[in-house]
Write a protein that holds these residues in place. Structure first.
Motif, PDB file in Angstrom:
ATOM      1  N   ALA A 280       3.396   0.467 -11.662  1.00  0.00           N
ATOM      2  CA  ALA A 280       2.230   0.662 -10.800  1.00  0.00           C
ATOM      3  C   ALA A 280       1.057   1.297 -11.526  1.00  0.00           C
ATOM      4  O   ALA A 280      -0.031   1.397 -10.968  1.00  0.00           O
ATOM      5  N   GLY A 281       1.273   1.746 -12.765  1.00  0.00           N
ATOM      6  CA  GLY A 281       0.186   2.379 -13.496  1.00  0.00           C
ATOM      7  C   GLY A 281       0.110   3.872 -13.228  1.00  0.00           C
ATOM      8  O   GLY A 281       1.024   4.449 -12.637  1.00  0.00           O
ATOM      9  N   PRO A 282      -0.984   4.529 -13.636  1.00  0.00           N
ATOM     10  CA  PRO A 282      -1.078   5.990 -13.498  1.00  0.00           C
ATOM     11  C   PRO A 282      -1.033   6.428 -12.035  1.00  0.00           C
ATOM     12  O   PRO A 282      -1.758   5.916 -11.195  1.00  0.00           O
ATOM     13  N   CYS A 283      -0.137   7.364 -11.752  1.00  0.00           N
ATOM     14  CA  CYS A 283       0.040   7.869 -10.393  1.00  0.00           C
ATOM     15  C   CYS A 283      -0.106   9.382 -10.370  1.00  0.00           C
ATOM     16  O   CYS A 283       0.305  10.071 -11.312  1.00  0.00           O
ATOM     17  N   CYS A 284      -0.634   9.886  -9.288  1.00  0.00           N
ATOM     18  CA  CYS A 284      -0.719  11.335  -9.092  1.00  0.00           C
ATOM     19  C   CYS A 284       0.678  11.935  -9.091  1.00  0.00           C
ATOM     20  O   CYS A 284       1.588  11.424  -8.419  1.00  0.00           O
ATOM     21  N   THR A 285       0.863  13.000  -9.856  1.00  0.00           N
ATOM     22  CA  THR A 285       2.169  13.665  -9.920  1.00  0.00           C
ATOM     23  C   THR A 285       2.261  14.851  -8.970  1.00  0.00           C
ATOM     24  O   THR A 285       3.295  15.509  -8.886  1.00  0.00           O
ATOM     25  N   GLY A 286       1.153  15.147  -8.285  1.00  0.00           N
ATOM     26  CA  GLY A 286       1.164  16.277  -7.351  1.00  0.00           C
ATOM     27  C   GLY A 286       1.092  17.631  -8.017  1.00  0.00           C
ATOM     28  O   GLY A 286       1.447  18.644  -7.416  1.00  0.00           O
ATOM     29  N   GLY A 343     -16.721  14.065  -8.888  1.00  0.00           N
ATOM     30  CA  GLY A 343     -16.033  13.954 -10.173  1.00  0.00           C
ATOM     31  C   GLY A 343     -15.359  15.208 -10.663  1.00  0.00           C
ATOM     32  O   GLY A 343     -14.758  15.210 -11.755  1.00  0.00           O
ATOM     33  N   ALA A 344     -15.424  16.297  -9.901  1.00  0.00           N
ATOM     34  CA  ALA A 344     -14.803  17.551 -10.344  1.00  0.00           C
ATOM     35  C   ALA A 344     -13.310  17.387 -10.568  1.00  0.00           C
ATOM     36  O   ALA A 344     -12.740  17.961 -11.502  1.00  0.00           O
ATOM     37  N   CYS A 345     -12.658  16.580  -9.735  1.00  0.00           N
ATOM     38  CA  CYS A 345     -11.205  16.385  -9.837  1.00  0.00           C
ATOM     39  C   CYS A 345     -10.826  15.655 -11.119  1.00  0.00           C
ATOM     40  O   CYS A 345      -9.846  16.007 -11.785  1.00  0.00           O
ATOM     41  N   GLU A 346     -11.628  14.639 -11.492  1.00  0.00           N
ATOM     42  CA  GLU A 346     -11.276  13.829 -12.666  1.00  0.00           C
ATOM     43  C   GLU A 346     -11.377  14.643 -13.954  1.00  0.00           C
ATOM     44  O   GLU A 346     -10.634  14.399 -14.903  1.00  0.00           O
ATOM     45  N   LYS A 347     -12.268  15.616 -13.967  1.00  0.00           N
ATOM     46  CA  LYS A 347     -12.402  16.461 -15.154  1.00  0.00           C
ATOM     47  C   LYS A 347     -11.169  17.353 -15.345  1.00  0.00           C
ATOM     48  O   LYS A 347     -10.845  17.743 -16.469  1.00  0.00           O
ATOM     49  N   LYS A 348     -10.500  17.669 -14.242  1.00  0.00           N
ATOM     50  CA  LYS A 348      -9.359  18.594 -14.299  1.00  0.00           C
ATOM     51  C   LYS A 348      -8.008  17.881 -14.341  1.00  0.00           C
ATOM     52  O   LYS A 348      -6.983  18.529 -14.576  1.00  0.00           O
ATOM     53  N   CYS A 349      -7.976  16.580 -14.091  1.00  0.00           N
ATOM     54  CA  CYS A 349      -6.698  15.861 -13.990  1.00  0.00           C
ATOM     55  C   CYS A 349      -6.040  15.689 -15.359  1.00  0.00           C
ATOM     56  O   CYS A 349      -6.591  15.010 -16.236  1.00  0.00           O
ATOM     57  N   PRO A 350      -4.847  16.277 -15.596  1.00  0.00           N
ATOM     58  CA  PRO A 350      -4.196  16.146 -16.905  1.00  0.00           C
ATOM     59  C   PRO A 350      -3.678  14.733 -17.173  1.00  0.00           C
ATOM     60  O   PRO A 350      -3.437  14.375 -18.321  1.00  0.00           O
ATOM     61  N   GLN A 351      -3.534  13.918 -16.097  1.00  0.00           N
ATOM     62  CA  GLN A 351      -3.043  12.543 -16.265  1.00  0.00           C
ATOM     63  C   GLN A 351      -4.193  11.551 -16.508  1.00  0.00           C
ATOM     64  O   GLN A 351      -3.946  10.370 -16.722  1.00  0.00           O
ATOM     65  N   LYS A 352      -5.439  12.062 -16.436  1.00  0.00           N
ATOM     66  CA  LYS A 352      -6.634  11.224 -16.596  1.00  0.00           C
ATOM     67  C   LYS A 352      -6.654  10.075 -15.588  1.00  0.00           C
ATOM     68  O   LYS A 352      -7.031   8.932 -15.900  1.00  0.00           O
ATOM     69  N   ILE A 353      -6.216  10.374 -14.379  1.00  0.00           N
ATOM     70  CA  ILE A 353      -6.183   9.378 -13.314  1.00  0.00           C
ATOM     71  C   ILE A 353      -7.601   9.138 -12.797  1.00  0.00           C
ATOM     72  O   ILE A 353      -8.370  10.094 -12.627  1.00  0.00           O
ATOM     73  N   VAL A 355      -9.341   9.303 -10.175  1.00  0.00           N
ATOM     74  CA  VAL A 355      -9.091   9.844  -8.838  1.00  0.00           C
ATOM     75  C   VAL A 355     -10.042   9.256  -7.801  1.00  0.00           C
ATOM     76  O   VAL A 355      -9.618   8.887  -6.695  1.00  0.00           O
ATOM     77  N   ILE A 356     -11.326   9.155  -8.134  1.00  0.00           N
ATOM     78  CA  ILE A 356     -12.301   8.662  -7.160  1.00  0.00           C
ATOM     79  C   ILE A 356     -11.940   7.242  -6.715  1.00  0.00           C
ATOM     80  O   ILE A 356     -11.945   6.926  -5.524  1.00  0.00           O
ATOM     81  N   LYS A 357     -11.617   6.388  -7.675  1.00  0.00           N
ATOM     82  CA  LYS A 357     -11.240   5.006  -7.332  1.00  0.00           C
ATOM     83  C   LYS A 357      -9.977   4.978  -6.472  1.00  0.00           C
ATOM     84  O   LYS A 357      -9.891   4.232  -5.486  1.00  0.00           O
TER      85      LYS A 357
END
Length: 367
Positions: A280-286, A343-353, A355-357
């Motif tokens: 499924a590709g990159p997924c949020c790990t929570g 975009g604040a979330c994408e800057k912090k996401c360690p999985q580089k997901i 997020v907005i999309k």
């Protein structure tokens, strides 16, 4: 019938427990004519553990459990919870006294702090709540000091190492196996493990072609989910929140059957679930690193529903559960529609997901 010793409590408990959280309702009250026969059917089949809490079923769950216990009290292990973590002992004690009255018992077998995490362990339980629990135990009002738990694996190990609790009720299922190693750790310390949500809060309650292929001999997804949890030898009890007599009969039949998933079966299921997730590709790990969202979106919450649907083909049941979750928006479960694309979330996401999309896709998929 299958039983287990619940860690340090020494209690012999059925591996299937009755979760009294989703009893059939009639308005804001439980339908006694439906609920009590369900509970008695389980008791007659050998289920000897029932779990409730102050707020379950609009506050009516403990009362119905108390009514159902008549004639059964000495055969059943009763578990309930106290959600108070404040500084006023009288408020905490009122919850206990109310529970004793509603359950119509002199002593509660398993008394849990409700929904502990690492923060509440250090800030509330250690300095005061544990003292109130010990006082109640010494007074003969409760038998065993336990807890329910909502946090990550490191926090679970900290809760175990505190030495405060004889058993821990936690989440673990075929979709969420993050606590697997910490469950093993709890078992190594002789701490009982009770699993809530073995069918992932109902998300595994419907038919599904992808999951049905994992074990062709198992026809129903709820059976696969329950057998998966019970296939872990370090899980003492799987709590099932049952809403209908059919669900009770199905779960009792699953629990009573001699057939069990082998370690090889469990390994195969995990491998195939991981394969589906990888495809499924990159997924949020929570992990929660994206929080807090400046606009109040519960990003891991939203993407958790979205991923369960798109990865494992659970769209129908996930959409239903998501809508229930949305209806509780005032409690802080803010949805994908609140995203302002800052975009604040994408800057912090360690999985580089992206997020907005994914939040945009989740809006369409879950609406």
């Amino acid at each position: 019938m299958k039983y287990s010793t619940l860690g340090k409590t020494g209690l012999k408990v059925s591996r299937l427990g009755f979760g009294a959280m989703r009893l059939p309702m009639h308005g804001k009250k439980i339908n006694r004519d439906l609920a009590i026969p369900m509970i008695h059917y389980a008791f007659n089949a050998g289920v000897n553990y029932i779990d409730t809490a102050v707020g379950y079923c609009e506050g009516d769950s403990q009362c119905v459990v108390g009514e159902a216990l008549k004639g059964w009290r000495d055969k059943i292990v009763v578990s309930t919870k106290n959600h108070y973590f404040g500084e006023n002992e009288k408020e905490w004690r009122k919850n206990l006294d109310d529970s004793l009255e509603r359950l119509q018992v002199d002593c509660i077998d398993i008394y849990n702090t409700h929904g502990i995490n690492k923060k509440s362990l250090g800030e509330s339980v250690a300095p005061r709540v544990i003292k109130w629990l010990e006082k109640a135990k010494n007074a003969g009002l409760i038998k065993h000091i336990c807890t329910s738990f909502h946090d990550d694996a490191d926090a679970l190990r900290a809760v175990v190492d505190s030495g405060f609790f004889e058993s821990i009720t936690l989440q673990y299922n075929i979709l969420n196996r993050d606590l697997k190693d910490a469950i093993d750790y709890a078992h190594s310390k002789n701490t009982g493990v009770v699993v809530m949500g073995p069918v992932a809060g109902g998300r595994l309650g419907s038919s599904n072609e992808l999951l049905a292929k994992l074990m062709p001999d198992i026809k129903r997804i709820p059976e696969l989910a329950l057998r998966f949890v019970l296939g872990n030898p370090h899980v003492n009890i799987a709590l099932s929140g049952m809403s209908t007599m059919d669900q009770v009969k199905e779960n009792v039949a699953i629990w009573s059957a001699e057939k069990e998933l082998s370690p090889e079966d469990i390994k195969l299921i995990i491998e195939q679930m991981d394969r589906l997730k990888k495809m499924a590709g990159p997924c949020c790990t929570g992990c929660g690193y994206c929080k807090p969202c400046p606009h109040g979106v519960d990003i891991p919450g939203v993407l958790g529903f979205y991923n369960d649907g798109r990865v494992y083909g659970l769209r129908e049941s996930v959409r239903e559960k998501y809508q229930e979750w949305v209806s509780r928006e005032a409690e802080g479960n803010y949805t994908a529609s609140w995203c302002k694309e800052c975009g604040a979330c994408e800057k912090k996401c360690p999985q580089k997901i992206p997020v907005i999309k994914q939040l945009k896709d989740a809006c369409k998929y879950l609406s």
